[in-house]
Structures are given as structure tokens and as C-alpha cells.
Scaffold this motif. Structure first.
Motif, PDB file in Angstrom:
ATOM      1  N   ILE A  64      67.905  28.755  -2.549  1.00 45.85           N
ATOM      2  CA  ILE A  64      67.619  30.112  -3.004  1.00 45.85           C
ATOM      3  C   ILE A  64      67.307  31.002  -1.800  1.00 45.85           C
ATOM      4  O   ILE A  64      67.016  30.510  -0.714  1.00 45.85           O
ATOM      5  CB  ILE A  64      66.460  30.145  -4.026  1.00 45.85           C
ATOM      6  N   SER A  65      67.356  32.290  -2.020  1.00 42.40           N
ATOM      7  CA  SER A  65      67.066  33.243  -0.946  1.00 42.40           C
ATOM      8  C   SER A  65      65.572  33.259  -0.631  1.00 42.40           C
ATOM      9  O   SER A  65      64.738  33.019  -1.497  1.00 42.40           O
ATOM     10  CB  SER A  65      67.502  34.648  -1.358  1.00 42.40           C
ATOM     11  N   ILE A  66      65.274  33.587   0.615  1.00 42.03           N
ATOM     12  CA  ILE A  66      63.893  33.747   1.040  1.00 42.03           C
ATOM     13  C   ILE A  66      63.635  35.239   1.221  1.00 42.03           C
ATOM     14  O   ILE A  66      64.377  35.933   1.918  1.00 42.03           O
ATOM     15  CB  ILE A  66      63.616  32.999   2.365  1.00 42.03           C
ATOM     16  N   ALA A  67      62.600  35.721   0.566  1.00 42.20           N
ATOM     17  CA  ALA A  67      62.222  37.136   0.658  1.00 42.20           C
ATOM     18  C   ALA A  67      60.926  37.252   1.447  1.00 42.20           C
ATOM     19  O   ALA A  67      60.122  36.318   1.484  1.00 42.20           O
ATOM     20  CB  ALA A  67      62.036  37.721  -0.742  1.00 42.20           C
ATOM     21  N   TYR A  68      60.755  38.386   2.088  1.00 40.10           N
ATOM     22  CA  TYR A  68      59.546  38.637   2.870  1.00 40.10           C
ATOM     23  C   TYR A  68      58.976  39.986   2.466  1.00 40.10           C
ATOM     24  O   TYR A  68      59.697  40.964   2.337  1.00 40.10           O
ATOM     25  CB  TYR A  68      59.874  38.638   4.366  1.00 40.10           C
ATOM     26  N   HIS A  69      57.673  40.036   2.248  1.00 42.82           N
ATOM     27  CA  HIS A  69      56.998  41.273   1.902  1.00 42.82           C
ATOM     28  C   HIS A  69      56.357  41.834   3.166  1.00 42.82           C
ATOM     29  O   HIS A  69      55.309  41.361   3.595  1.00 42.82           O
ATOM     30  CB  HIS A  69      55.939  41.016   0.834  1.00 42.82           C
ATOM     31  N   ALA A  70      57.016  42.810   3.743  1.00 39.68           N
ATOM     32  CA  ALA A  70      56.512  43.454   4.962  1.00 39.68           C
ATOM     33  C   ALA A  70      55.582  44.595   4.576  1.00 39.68           C
ATOM     34  O   ALA A  70      55.917  45.415   3.722  1.00 39.68           O
ATOM     35  CB  ALA A  70      57.673  43.980   5.798  1.00 39.68           C
ATOM     36  N   LEU A  71      54.433  44.637   5.208  1.00 41.06           N
ATOM     37  CA  LEU A  71      53.467  45.687   4.905  1.00 41.06           C
ATOM     38  C   LEU A  71      53.715  46.957   5.712  1.00 41.06           C
ATOM     39  O   LEU A  71      53.161  48.012   5.392  1.00 41.06           O
ATOM     40  CB  LEU A  71      52.053  45.183   5.160  1.00 41.06           C
ATOM     41  N   ASN A  72      54.547  46.839   6.740  1.00 43.05           N
ATOM     42  CA  ASN A  72      54.841  48.006   7.567  1.00 43.05           C
ATOM     43  C   ASN A  72      56.194  47.803   8.268  1.00 43.05           C
ATOM     44  O   ASN A  72      56.787  46.731   8.200  1.00 43.05           O
ATOM     45  CB  ASN A  72      53.720  48.264   8.584  1.00 43.05           C
ATOM     46  N   GLU A  73      56.634  48.842   8.953  1.00 42.28           N
ATOM     47  CA  GLU A  73      57.934  48.792   9.619  1.00 42.28           C
ATOM     48  C   GLU A  73      57.980  47.725  10.713  1.00 42.28           C
ATOM     49  O   GLU A  73      58.995  47.041  10.886  1.00 42.28           O
ATOM     50  CB  GLU A  73      58.254  50.152  10.223  1.00 42.28           C
ATOM     51  N   SER A  74      56.892  47.560  11.428  1.00 38.84           N
ATOM     52  CA  SER A  74      56.844  46.568  12.509  1.00 38.84           C
ATOM     53  C   SER A  74      57.077  45.154  11.969  1.00 38.84           C
ATOM     54  O   SER A  74      57.850  44.382  12.546  1.00 38.84           O
ATOM     55  CB  SER A  74      55.490  46.646  13.225  1.00 38.84           C
ATOM     56  N   GLN A  75      56.424  44.806  10.876  1.00 36.82           N
ATOM     57  CA  GLN A  75      56.630  43.485  10.274  1.00 36.82           C
ATOM     58  C   GLN A  75      58.061  43.334   9.791  1.00 36.82           C
ATOM     59  O   GLN A  75      58.672  42.273   9.963  1.00 36.82           O
ATOM     60  CB  GLN A  75      55.666  43.274   9.107  1.00 36.82           C
ATOM     61  N   ARG A  82      64.207  38.101  13.709  1.00 36.05           N
ATOM     62  CA  ARG A  82      64.102  36.643  13.814  1.00 36.05           C
ATOM     63  C   ARG A  82      64.852  35.920  12.709  1.00 36.05           C
ATOM     64  O   ARG A  82      64.722  34.708  12.542  1.00 36.05           O
ATOM     65  CB  ARG A  82      62.627  36.247  13.835  1.00 36.05           C
ATOM     66  N   SER A  83      65.632  36.661  11.945  1.00 37.31           N
ATOM     67  CA  SER A  83      66.444  36.092  10.851  1.00 37.31           C
ATOM     68  C   SER A  83      65.604  35.236   9.915  1.00 37.31           C
ATOM     69  O   SER A  83      66.017  34.148   9.513  1.00 37.31           O
ATOM     70  CB  SER A  83      67.607  35.274  11.422  1.00 37.31           C
ATOM     71  N   ALA A  84      64.450  35.742   9.553  1.00 39.47           N
ATOM     72  CA  ALA A  84      63.507  34.959   8.756  1.00 39.47           C
ATOM     73  C   ALA A  84      63.555  35.263   7.265  1.00 39.47           C
ATOM     74  O   ALA A  84      62.766  34.697   6.505  1.00 39.47           O
ATOM     75  CB  ALA A  84      62.090  35.175   9.278  1.00 39.47           C
ATOM     76  N   CYS A  85      64.468  36.130   6.825  1.00 40.53           N
ATOM     77  CA  CYS A  85      64.512  36.410   5.392  1.00 40.53           C
ATOM     78  C   CYS A  85      65.923  36.850   4.986  1.00 40.53           C
ATOM     79  O   CYS A  85      66.696  37.332   5.803  1.00 40.53           O
ATOM     80  CB  CYS A  85      63.484  37.469   5.000  1.00 40.53           C
ATOM     81  N   ASP A  86      66.198  36.661   3.713  1.00 39.66           N
ATOM     82  CA  ASP A  86      67.445  37.134   3.120  1.00 39.66           C
ATOM     83  C   ASP A  86      67.241  38.475   2.431  1.00 39.66           C
ATOM     84  O   ASP A  86      68.156  39.274   2.321  1.00 39.66           O
ATOM     85  CB  ASP A  86      67.959  36.119   2.090  1.00 39.66           C
ATOM     86  N   LEU A  87      66.017  38.669   1.930  1.00 47.10           N
ATOM     87  CA  LEU A  87      65.651  39.872   1.203  1.00 47.10           C
ATOM     88  C   LEU A  87      64.362  40.420   1.780  1.00 47.10           C
ATOM     89  O   LEU A  87      63.517  39.650   2.260  1.00 47.10           O
ATOM     90  CB  LEU A  87      65.439  39.562  -0.290  1.00 47.10           C
ATOM     91  N   LEU A  88      64.186  41.718   1.695  1.00 49.16           N
ATOM     92  CA  LEU A  88      63.000  42.341   2.272  1.00 49.16           C
ATOM     93  C   LEU A  88      62.363  43.258   1.240  1.00 49.16           C
ATOM     94  O   LEU A  88      63.034  44.074   0.619  1.00 49.16           O
ATOM     95  CB  LEU A  88      63.415  43.138   3.514  1.00 49.16           C
ATOM     96  N   ASN A  89      61.060  43.140   1.064  1.00 44.29           N
ATOM     97  CA  ASN A  89      60.262  43.964   0.200  1.00 44.29           C
ATOM     98  C   ASN A  89      59.313  44.726   1.120  1.00 44.29           C
ATOM     99  O   ASN A  89      58.493  44.122   1.794  1.00 44.29           O
ATOM    100  CB  ASN A  89      59.495  43.089  -0.792  1.00 44.29           C
TER     101      ASN A  89
END
Length: 92
Positions: A64-75, A82-89
Motif C-alpha cells: 500500500i502507499s505510504i502517506a506523510y502528514h507534514a505540518l509545514n512546508e519544510s517537512q 528523501r522519497s519517503a512518501c507516496d502521498l502527502l497531507n
């Protein structure tokens, strides 16, 4: 997850937020395989936020895809670079 998947049917996809609750790759691999069977398409924040390297490695090991919840633009930029997610929140 089975009950939710049956209730919503195949027309709705599910993203599950782990809130950084996993610490071992093997646990996420097992959980990810089970989730894929129940119409879950993405797992958000499987590892604690600071474990970006492990999150990037995980992407190649689960169905399954890995999503990341970034709290700001820097994250968000760091996860993408670093190619650490497929989806970004993005957002609070």
C-alpha cells in the motif's frame, strides 16, 4: 478493518493514520499486507516523524502507499526530497 471495508464497499478507498505508532519494520509489513486485503490504499505516518530514512525504506516493502502528514512546508520538502512518501497531507 474488515467491518469497515464491508460497510463502505469497494467504491470507497481508505487511508489509515498510524500516528507514528510503529517501531519495527516487520510489524508494518505484516499490518500493511493485512490492510491491502481490506481496501486500505495508504498508511499515513507509520513511524514517528523523525524516522524518515525508515519510512523511505518501507515504501519498497509494503503493498500500500505510504502517506506523510507534514505540518509545514519544510517537512513536506524533506519527505519529498528523501522519497519517503507516496502521498502527502499538508496542514495542521
Amino acid at each position: 478493518m474488515r467491518a469497515i471495508s464491508v460497510a463502505v464497499g469497494s467504491d470507497l478507498t481508505i487511508t489509515l493514520d498510524a500516528n507514528g505508532g510503529f517501531f519495527e519494520m516487520k510489524d508494518i509489513e505484516t499490518f500493511g499486507a493485512a490492510l491491502a486485503e481490506h481496501n486500505v490504499v495508504a498508511l499515513e505516518d507509520p513511524y514517528p516523524r523523525e524516522r524518515i530514512t525508515e519510512t523511505a525504506a518501507l515504501r519498497t516493502r509494503v503493498a500500500i502507499s505510504i502517506a506523510y502528514h507534514a505540518l509545514n512546508e519544510s517537512q513536506a520538502r524533506e519527505e519529498i526530497s528523501r522519497s519517503a512518501c507516496d502521498l502527502l497531507n499538508v496542514g495542521s
